[in-house]
Design a protein around this motif. Structure first.
Motif, PDB file in Angstrom:
ATOM      1  N   THR A  51       0.830  -1.206   0.000  1.00  0.00           N
ATOM      2  CA  THR A  51       0.000   0.000   0.000  1.00  0.00           C
ATOM      3  C   THR A  51       0.863   1.255   0.000  1.00  0.00           C
ATOM      4  N   GLY A  52       1.901   1.253   0.830  1.00  0.00           N
ATOM      5  CA  GLY A  52       2.772   2.425   0.906  1.00  0.00           C
ATOM      6  C   GLY A  52       3.512   2.689  -0.386  1.00  0.00           C
ATOM      7  N   TYR A  53       4.060   1.644  -0.990  1.00  0.00           N
ATOM      8  CA  TYR A  53       4.784   1.822  -2.248  1.00  0.00           C
ATOM      9  C   TYR A  53       3.833   2.193  -3.379  1.00  0.00           C
ATOM     10  N   SER A  54       2.612   1.721  -3.341  1.00  0.00           N
ATOM     11  CA  SER A  54       1.628   2.105  -4.359  1.00  0.00           C
ATOM     12  C   SER A  54       1.334   3.594  -4.289  1.00  0.00           C
ATOM     13  N   ARG A  55       1.225   4.118  -3.073  1.00  0.00           N
ATOM     14  CA  ARG A  55       0.984   5.550  -2.907  1.00  0.00           C
ATOM     15  C   ARG A  55       2.176   6.372  -3.403  1.00  0.00           C
ATOM     16  N   ILE A  56       3.380   5.898  -3.111  1.00  0.00           N
ATOM     17  CA  ILE A  56       4.577   6.605  -3.565  1.00  0.00           C
ATOM     18  C   ILE A  56       4.626   6.654  -5.087  1.00  0.00           C
ATOM     19  N   MET A  57       4.404   5.517  -5.746  1.00  0.00           N
ATOM     20  CA  MET A  57       4.461   5.466  -7.205  1.00  0.00           C
ATOM     21  C   MET A  57       3.342   6.277  -7.837  1.00  0.00           C
ATOM     22  N   SER A  58       2.186   6.291  -7.199  1.00  0.00           N
ATOM     23  CA  SER A  58       1.083   7.111  -7.706  1.00  0.00           C
ATOM     24  C   SER A  58       1.443   8.587  -7.646  1.00  0.00           C
ATOM     25  N   ASN A  59       2.090   9.000  -6.561  1.00  0.00           N
ATOM     26  CA  ASN A  59       2.512  10.395  -6.428  1.00  0.00           C
ATOM     27  C   ASN A  59       3.566  10.753  -7.475  1.00  0.00           C
ATOM     28  N   LEU A  60       4.541   9.865  -7.690  1.00  0.00           N
ATOM     29  CA  LEU A  60       5.573  10.113  -8.694  1.00  0.00           C
ATOM     30  C   LEU A  60       4.968  10.197 -10.091  1.00  0.00           C
ATOM     31  N   ASP A  61       3.972   9.368 -10.353  1.00  0.00           N
ATOM     32  CA  ASP A  61       3.303   9.386 -11.656  1.00  0.00           C
ATOM     33  C   ASP A  61       2.573  10.708 -11.874  1.00  0.00           C
ATOM     34  N   THR A  62       1.934  11.225 -10.824  1.00  0.00           N
ATOM     35  CA  THR A  62       1.242  12.517 -10.922  1.00  0.00           C
ATOM     36  C   THR A  62       2.221  13.644 -11.204  1.00  0.00           C
ATOM     37  N   ILE A  63       3.366  13.620 -10.514  1.00  0.00           N
ATOM     38  CA  ILE A  63       4.379  14.658 -10.717  1.00  0.00           C
ATOM     39  C   ILE A  63       4.959  14.573 -12.128  1.00  0.00           C
ATOM     40  N   ALA A  64       5.205  13.350 -12.613  1.00  0.00           N
ATOM     41  CA  ALA A  64       5.746  13.172 -13.966  1.00  0.00           C
ATOM     42  C   ALA A  64       4.771  13.704 -15.023  1.00  0.00           C
ATOM     43  N   LYS A  65       3.483  13.469 -14.834  1.00  0.00           N
ATOM     44  CA  LYS A  65       2.488  13.961 -15.794  1.00  0.00           C
ATOM     45  C   LYS A  65       2.440  15.486 -15.791  1.00  0.00           C
ATOM     46  N   ARG A  66       2.576  16.087 -14.607  1.00  0.00           N
ATOM     47  CA  ARG A  66       2.583  17.554 -14.539  1.00  0.00           C
ATOM     48  C   ARG A  66       3.806  18.122 -15.261  1.00  0.00           C
ATOM     49  N   LEU A  67       4.958  17.476 -15.088  1.00  0.00           N
ATOM     50  CA  LEU A  67       6.159  17.929 -15.782  1.00  0.00           C
ATOM     51  C   LEU A  67       5.988  17.799 -17.290  1.00  0.00           C
ATOM     52  N   ALA A  68       5.431  16.688 -17.733  1.00  0.00           N
ATOM     53  CA  ALA A  68       5.202  16.494 -19.167  1.00  0.00           C
ATOM     54  C   ALA A  68       4.262  17.564 -19.723  1.00  0.00           C
ATOM     55  N   VAL A 136      18.857  11.297 -33.438  1.00  0.00           N
ATOM     56  CA  VAL A 136      17.830  11.638 -32.458  1.00  0.00           C
ATOM     57  C   VAL A 136      18.508  12.070 -31.160  1.00  0.00           C
ATOM     58  N   LYS A 137      18.268  13.312 -30.762  1.00  0.00           N
ATOM     59  CA  LYS A 137      18.752  13.822 -29.486  1.00  0.00           C
ATOM     60  C   LYS A 137      17.557  13.985 -28.549  1.00  0.00           C
ATOM     61  N   LEU A 138      17.789  13.813 -27.277  1.00  0.00           N
ATOM     62  CA  LEU A 138      16.690  13.967 -26.334  1.00  0.00           C
ATOM     63  C   LEU A 138      17.194  14.401 -24.966  1.00  0.00           C
ATOM     64  N   LEU A 139      16.265  14.889 -24.168  1.00  0.00           N
ATOM     65  CA  LEU A 139      16.497  15.243 -22.772  1.00  0.00           C
ATOM     66  C   LEU A 139      15.685  14.303 -21.898  1.00  0.00           C
ATOM     67  N   ARG A 140      16.183  14.024 -20.703  1.00  0.00           N
ATOM     68  CA  ARG A 140      15.489  13.082 -19.831  1.00  0.00           C
ATOM     69  C   ARG A 140      15.454  13.609 -18.406  1.00  0.00           C
ATOM     70  N   ALA A 141      14.278  13.535 -17.791  1.00  0.00           N
ATOM     71  CA  ALA A 141      14.096  13.906 -16.391  1.00  0.00           C
ATOM     72  C   ALA A 141      13.483  12.731 -15.648  1.00  0.00           C
ATOM     73  N   VAL A 142      14.204  12.196 -14.664  1.00  0.00           N
ATOM     74  CA  VAL A 142      13.717  11.081 -13.860  1.00  0.00           C
ATOM     75  C   VAL A 142      13.145  11.633 -12.556  1.00  0.00           C
ATOM     76  N   ILE A 143      11.905  11.282 -12.246  1.00  0.00           N
ATOM     77  CA  ILE A 143      11.244  11.764 -11.034  1.00  0.00           C
ATOM     78  C   ILE A 143      11.643  10.875  -9.861  1.00  0.00           C
ATOM     79  N   ARG A 144      12.190  11.501  -8.821  1.00  0.00           N
ATOM     80  CA  ARG A 144      12.621  10.760  -7.643  1.00  0.00           C
ATOM     81  C   ARG A 144      11.613  10.934  -6.513  1.00  0.00           C
ATOM     82  N   VAL A 145      11.771  10.090  -5.494  1.00  0.00           N
ATOM     83  CA  VAL A 145      10.810  10.089  -4.391  1.00  0.00           C
ATOM     84  C   VAL A 145      10.872  11.387  -3.597  1.00  0.00           C
ATOM     85  N   ASP A 146      12.008  12.102  -3.632  1.00  0.00           N
ATOM     86  CA  ASP A 146      12.128  13.354  -2.889  1.00  0.00           C
ATOM     87  C   ASP A 146      11.722  14.573  -3.706  1.00  0.00           C
ATOM     88  N   HIS A 147      11.206  14.375  -4.900  1.00  0.00           N
ATOM     89  CA  HIS A 147      10.716  15.488  -5.711  1.00  0.00           C
ATOM     90  C   HIS A 147       9.283  15.834  -5.300  1.00  0.00           C
TER      91      HIS A 147
END
Length: 204
Positions: A51-68, A136-147
């Motif tokens: 349950t705890g890890y599911s909440r963490i991953m859900s939060n990271l997914d929300t932050i990643a979508k906002r960044l996108a 093909v050039k690209l930029l990458r941003a990895v969302i961490r748990v402390d973001h």
């Protein structure tokens, strides 16, 4: 955190026996390096659970979508990553076209965007793809748990700022190029009308 893990008895499977035939008071992890990281992660698994890890991953997914979404708001990038799997955002600059729809080259690329963001302390690596797709050039941003969402909003603002600066520099560069071209073309202009070209056999 690790102290709490070591203070309490750890639950082990009945099939887990010591390597020696003698009775052992505790189970230890023997590797060539310290096992504190393994014990710490084991404690996290026990404390948070699914349950705890599911909440963490859900939060990271929300932050990643906002960044996108924030990156796409600039209108200058194409999104390469998908909304599933690892919480990261991969993106590249759009192809630039003129008013006739013909592709034109930019005076800056993904590496320049990365350098601009470094001025604000952000490390968004820019790199090329595999040998068969080196163009093909690209930029990458990895969302961490402390973001946090607040931090990502700052990153989005700095990406917008970086693009504004790069476009201003590109515009100023084009003006200088046009001015240089006009100066070099003056000998081939009619003296009475600078907008009318004259025929010449001289080298341009």
């Amino acid at each position: 955190m690790l102290g709490s893990c070591c203070r309490e008895p750890l639950t082990c499977a009945d099939s887990l026996h010591p390597a020696t035939s003698a009775d052992q008071a505790s189970i230890t992890l023997n590797f060539s390096r310290g096992a504190s990281n393994v014990l710490g992660q084991y404690y996290q698994l026990l404390r948070l659970g699914r349950t705890g890890y599911s909440r963490i991953m859900s939060n990271l997914d929300t932050i990643a979508k906002r960044l996108a979404d924030g990156i796409m708001e600039t209108g200058e990038f194409d999104l390469l990553s998908k909304d599933q799997g690892v919480p990261l955002v991969a993106f590249r600059l759009k192809k630039k076209v003129d008013k006739h729809g013909k592709e034109v080259e930019r005076s800056y690329d993904e590496y320049d965007v990365s350098d601009r963001l470094k001025e604000h302390g952000w490390v968004l690596p820019a790199y090329t793809m595999a040998p068969d797709a080196k163009h093909v050039k690209l930029l990458r941003a990895v969302i961490r748990v402390d973001h946090s969402m607040t931090m990502i909003e700052k990153l989005i603002a700095h990406i917008h700022e970086a693009m504004q600066v790069l476009k201003l520099q590109e515009s100023a560069h084009l003006k200088k190029v046009r001015q240089l071209v006009r100066e070099k073309m003056q000998p081939h202009r009619a003296p009475d009308n600078p907008y009318r070209q004259v025929k010449t056999t001289g080298q341009c």
